[in-house]
Every structure is written in structure tokens, then in C-alpha cells.
Design a protein around this motif. Structure first.
Motif, PDB file in Angstrom:
ATOM      1  N   GLY A  94       0.791  -1.157  -0.095  1.00 17.50           N
ATOM      2  CA  GLY A  94       0.322  -0.021  -0.009  1.00 17.50           C
ATOM      3  C   GLY A  94       1.083   0.797   0.376  1.00 17.50           C
ATOM      4  O   GLY A  94       0.720   2.455  -0.087  1.00 17.50           O
ATOM      5  N   LEU A  95       1.940   1.331   0.320  1.00 18.23           N
ATOM      6  CA  LEU A  95       2.879   2.236   0.130  1.00 18.23           C
ATOM      7  C   LEU A  95       4.147   2.467  -1.412  1.00 18.23           C
ATOM      8  O   LEU A  95       4.261   3.083  -1.426  1.00 18.23           O
ATOM      9  N   SER A  96       3.792   1.504  -1.964  1.00 20.05           N
ATOM     10  CA  SER A  96       4.257   1.517  -3.223  1.00 20.05           C
ATOM     11  C   SER A  96       3.388   2.292  -4.429  1.00 20.05           C
ATOM     12  O   SER A  96       2.542   2.550  -4.229  1.00 20.05           O
ATOM     13  N   THR A  97       5.132   3.163  -4.782  1.00 19.86           N
ATOM     14  CA  THR A  97       4.211   4.244  -5.824  1.00 19.86           C
ATOM     15  C   THR A  97       4.121   3.860  -7.366  1.00 19.86           C
ATOM     16  O   THR A  97       3.944   4.427  -8.324  1.00 19.86           O
ATOM     17  N   HIS A  98       4.789   2.542  -7.629  1.00 20.16           N
ATOM     18  CA  HIS A  98       4.308   2.055  -8.980  1.00 20.16           C
ATOM     19  C   HIS A  98       2.520   1.854  -9.618  1.00 20.16           C
ATOM     20  O   HIS A  98       1.503   1.895  -8.249  1.00 20.16           O
ATOM     21  N   GLU A  99       2.424   1.971 -11.096  1.00 20.53           N
ATOM     22  CA  GLU A  99       1.369   2.350 -11.006  1.00 20.53           C
ATOM     23  C   GLU A  99       0.694   1.107 -11.083  1.00 20.53           C
ATOM     24  O   GLU A  99      -0.894   2.032 -10.499  1.00 20.53           O
ATOM     25  N   ASP A 100       0.635  -0.053 -11.256  1.00 18.46           N
ATOM     26  CA  ASP A 100      -0.218  -1.134 -10.244  1.00 18.46           C
ATOM     27  C   ASP A 100      -0.531  -0.419  -9.157  1.00 18.46           C
ATOM     28  O   ASP A 100      -1.547  -0.584  -8.444  1.00 18.46           O
ATOM     29  N   ALA A 101      -0.037  -0.163  -8.428  1.00 19.46           N
ATOM     30  CA  ALA A 101      -0.133   0.544  -6.964  1.00 19.46           C
ATOM     31  C   ALA A 101      -1.353   1.630  -6.893  1.00 19.46           C
ATOM     32  O   ALA A 101      -2.805   1.177  -6.370  1.00 19.46           O
ATOM     33  N   ALA A 102      -1.418   2.541  -7.351  1.00 19.37           N
ATOM     34  CA  ALA A 102      -1.327   3.878  -7.496  1.00 19.37           C
ATOM     35  C   ALA A 102      -2.504   3.867  -8.190  1.00 19.37           C
ATOM     36  O   ALA A 102      -3.637   4.388  -8.565  1.00 19.37           O
ATOM     37  N   SER A 103      -2.807   2.646  -9.223  1.00 22.90           N
ATOM     38  CA  SER A 103      -4.100   2.484 -10.108  1.00 22.90           C
ATOM     39  C   SER A 103      -5.271   1.990  -9.226  1.00 22.90           C
ATOM     40  O   SER A 103      -6.088   1.441  -9.994  1.00 22.90           O
ATOM     41  N   HIS A 104      -5.216   1.298  -8.330  1.00 21.36           N
ATOM     42  CA  HIS A 104      -5.676  -0.119  -7.435  1.00 21.36           C
ATOM     43  C   HIS A 104      -6.774   0.905  -7.126  1.00 21.36           C
ATOM     44  O   HIS A 104      -6.976   1.803  -6.839  1.00 21.36           O
ATOM     45  N   PRO A 105      -8.242   0.430  -7.360  1.00 20.31           N
ATOM     46  CA  PRO A 105      -9.740   0.848  -6.840  1.00 20.31           C
ATOM     47  C   PRO A 105      -9.263   1.626  -5.197  1.00 20.31           C
ATOM     48  O   PRO A 105     -10.292   2.269  -4.856  1.00 20.31           O
ATOM     49  N   ALA A 106      -8.784   0.661  -4.608  1.00 16.18           N
ATOM     50  CA  ALA A 106      -8.679   0.752  -3.058  1.00 16.18           C
ATOM     51  C   ALA A 106      -7.301   1.747  -2.701  1.00 16.18           C
ATOM     52  O   ALA A 106      -7.259   2.094  -1.326  1.00 16.18           O
ATOM     53  N   HIS A 107      -7.108   2.447  -3.840  1.00 15.40           N
ATOM     54  CA  HIS A 107      -5.439   3.567  -3.333  1.00 15.40           C
ATOM     55  C   HIS A 107      -6.128   4.301  -2.531  1.00 15.40           C
ATOM     56  O   HIS A 107      -5.564   5.442  -1.653  1.00 15.40           O
ATOM     57  N   ASP A 108      -7.868   5.131  -2.593  1.00 17.95           N
ATOM     58  CA  ASP A 108      -7.395   6.070  -1.483  1.00 17.95           C
ATOM     59  C   ASP A 108      -8.140   6.101  -0.234  1.00 17.95           C
ATOM     60  O   ASP A 108      -8.420   6.814   1.115  1.00 17.95           O
ATOM     61  N   THR A 134      -6.155   4.170   3.801  1.00 20.71           N
ATOM     62  CA  THR A 134      -5.245   4.178   4.354  1.00 20.71           C
ATOM     63  C   THR A 134      -4.446   2.577   3.915  1.00 20.71           C
ATOM     64  O   THR A 134      -4.788   1.941   3.398  1.00 20.71           O
ATOM     65  N   PHE A 135      -3.002   3.225   3.634  1.00 21.18           N
ATOM     66  CA  PHE A 135      -2.316   1.965   3.259  1.00 21.18           C
ATOM     67  C   PHE A 135      -2.590   1.171   3.587  1.00 21.18           C
ATOM     68  O   PHE A 135      -2.003  -0.287   2.124  1.00 21.18           O
ATOM     69  N   GLU A 136      -2.840   0.651   4.463  1.00 23.90           N
ATOM     70  CA  GLU A 136      -2.678  -0.689   5.403  1.00 23.90           C
ATOM     71  C   GLU A 136      -3.450  -1.982   4.709  1.00 23.90           C
ATOM     72  O   GLU A 136      -3.630  -2.626   4.561  1.00 23.90           O
ATOM     73  N   PHE A 137      -5.058  -0.710   4.313  1.00 24.21           N
ATOM     74  CA  PHE A 137      -6.291  -1.790   3.293  1.00 24.21           C
ATOM     75  C   PHE A 137      -5.975  -1.895   2.174  1.00 24.21           C
ATOM     76  O   PHE A 137      -6.629  -2.716   1.969  1.00 24.21           O
ATOM     77  N   HIS A 138      -5.089  -1.148   1.587  1.00 21.50           N
ATOM     78  CA  HIS A 138      -5.353  -0.563   0.808  1.00 21.50           C
ATOM     79  C   HIS A 138      -4.147  -1.689   0.156  1.00 21.50           C
ATOM     80  O   HIS A 138      -4.372  -2.355  -0.673  1.00 21.50           O
ATOM     81  N   GLY A 139      -3.121  -2.030   0.394  1.00 27.21           N
ATOM     82  CA  GLY A 139      -2.343  -2.578   0.189  1.00 27.21           C
ATOM     83  C   GLY A 139      -2.327  -4.724   1.131  1.00 27.21           C
ATOM     84  O   GLY A 139      -2.331  -5.457   0.269  1.00 27.21           O
TER      85      GLY A 139
END
Length: 256
Positions: free
Chosen positions: A105-119, A121-126
Motif C-alpha cells: 500500500g506504500l508502493s508508488t508503482h502504477e499497479d498500486a496507484a491505479s488500484h481501486p482501493a488506493h484512497d 489507508t495504506f494498510e487496507f489498500h495493500g
């Protein structure tokens, strides 16, 4: 190392310590690496971590994994009466996947930044990214079952949340202990509070093998930016922890 460990342990650190019988001794990296076949068994996850994480974050993930193994060796709770057990092999498998993937969830890679959960908190996103990855890669072949995937995912989502009651899974507790230690050093829960779990020479060897690099500077920026952009993130609910995180620790082996 015991053949089994307590599957669940107290979440509150003083209660957890009372349950355990820790005595740290030096264990070298070669000994810690005797379980490294797990990386070969889960190459898709290793490759995902390498793809999405910076080298600094990847080293953090690897240090967390080896710190967790060292904590197991130092006296993690085992065979407590009436407590369900988890086999050493099963726990190490879950630990590897949790540690190597816990900061996606801390990644700046496009695959992480474009994930629907990006908004989130990073722990949930990841955690959601990891859940999808584990189900896609390992559920169809039954390499991981629903319960194992759930434990890994929940351990990631809660890895930086302090609790003063309740129980954590062994995977979740080890993920939290190792991550907090790698960020804040021996004084996470009070002066030298983790010295009973991790020998300083072991820590020094791991820091050399997997250098911290710009860990402190990067974490400081990431934490400040996260709290600015996502004022409802976990860190804003733990201001004391956030302040310590921003300050950081440059050398774990010499910390107190």
C-alpha cells in the motif's frame, strides 16, 4: 525451535510478554535462511514484492521476515494449555507472505496507484491487493486455504495498530513486532523492551545484509504526506506513534 506455536497470543504487549519465555541469543543469517525454501514455493509473491516495492521497502520487508524468525527462536509462546497450535512450517509460510507483501500500500508503482482501493489507508489498500493476489495465485490449487489467506490479509491490515486488549494471531503479532522494531528499534514498547527477543549481533548482521538506506528519510516523508493527503489514515489516530515514526531510528542495533 518448537514444532508448534500458539496460534493466538495476547495483543497487549505486557500480556504477551507474560505468556512468552523470551531469551535472545545470537543466531546468524545462515541459520535464519534455512527456511528460505518458502521463497521458492511462493515465487509469484516474491516477484510481486520486487516489482512494486523500492529496494528500501523490499529490504524492510526482508528484515521483518528474518526478525520474525529470530523472535520465534527466542521463545515465542508455544504449547500454552488450551490454546490452539499452528505448526512451525505453516507459521513460517504465512509469515513469509505477510512480511514480503505487507507494505504494498506504500508502493508508488502504477499497479498500486491505479488500484481501486488506493484512497484507503495504506494498510487496507495493500491488504486488499494482497488478498486478490493470494486468491488468484494460490486458492485455485489449494496451496492456501481461505483461513490462511484471511490471516495474512488481516495481519497486514492491522500491522501498525496498537491494541490494549484481545488476541492476535501468531502471524499478526510477529508482523507487528518485526515492523515496529524495524521502524523504532529496541524501545518500541519502552526502553530496551525488545532486547529479550532480538540479539543485537543478529540485528547488526541483518542490517548489513539488507541495508536500511534512506529508510528514515523515506518514512518521514511518506508518513507526513500520508497524513496530509489522507487525514483519516491510521497514523492520525496514533499521534505519539506517528511522531516517533517521523523521527525514526538510523541504526537498530544501537537503539534503546
Amino acid at each position: 525451535m518448537p514444532a508448534t506455536y500458539d496460534k493466538f497470543v495476547p495483543s497487549h504487549f505486557p500480556e504477551f510478554l507474560a505468556r512468552a519465555n523470551f531469551h535472545s541469543s545470537y543466531i546468524d543469517l545462515a541459520e535464519l535462511r534455512k527456511f528460505d525454501d518458502v521463497a521458492n514455493r511462493f515465487q509469484p509473491s516474491s516477484q510481486l514484492s520486487e516489482k512494486l516495492n523500492s529496494q528500501t521497502l523490499l529490504n524492510h520487508c526482508l528484515r521483518c521476515y528474518y526478525f520474525s524468525i529470530a523472535i520465534l527462536d527466542a521463545g515465542f509462546p508455544s504449547n500454552t494449555p488450551s490454546v490452539p497450535q499452528i505448526s512451525r512450517e505453516e507459521l513460517i509460510k504465512q509469515l513469509y507472505l505477510t512480511c514480503i507483501l505487507h507494505d504494498l500500500g506504500l508502493s508508488t508503482h502504477e499497479d498500486a496507484a491505479s488500484h481501486p482501493a488506493h484512497d484507503m489507508t495504506f494498510e487496507f489498500h495493500g491488504g486488499l491487493m494482497v488478498y486478490e493476489h493470494l486468491r488468484a495465485e494460490y486458492a485455485p490449487s489449494l496451496v492456501l486455504d481461505d483461513s490462511q489467506i484471511a490471516d495474512i490479509t488481516q495481519s497486514i491490515m492491522l500491522h501498525d495498530v496498537f491494541f490494549d486488549a484481545g488476541m492476535s494471531s501468531a502471524t499478526g503479532m510477529l508482523m507487528q513486532l518485526s515492523a515496529f522494531f524495524d521502524m523504532l528499534g529496541y524501545g518500541v514498547y519502552g526502553t530496551d523492551s525488545m532486547e529479550c527477543m532480538l540479539h543485537r549481533d543478529t540485528v547488526r548482521e541483518l542490517e548489513k545484509a539488507f541495508p536500511r538506506g534512506d529508510m528514515v528519510e523515506g518514512s518521514t516523508y511518506a508518513a507526513q504526506e500520508m497524513m496530509r493527503v489522507k487525514p483519516n489514515c491510521h497514523l492520525t489516530r496514533a499521534p505519539t506513534f506517528a511522531a516517533r515514526l517521523i523521527k525514526g531510528v538510523h541504526c537498530l542495533a544501537d537503539s534503546h
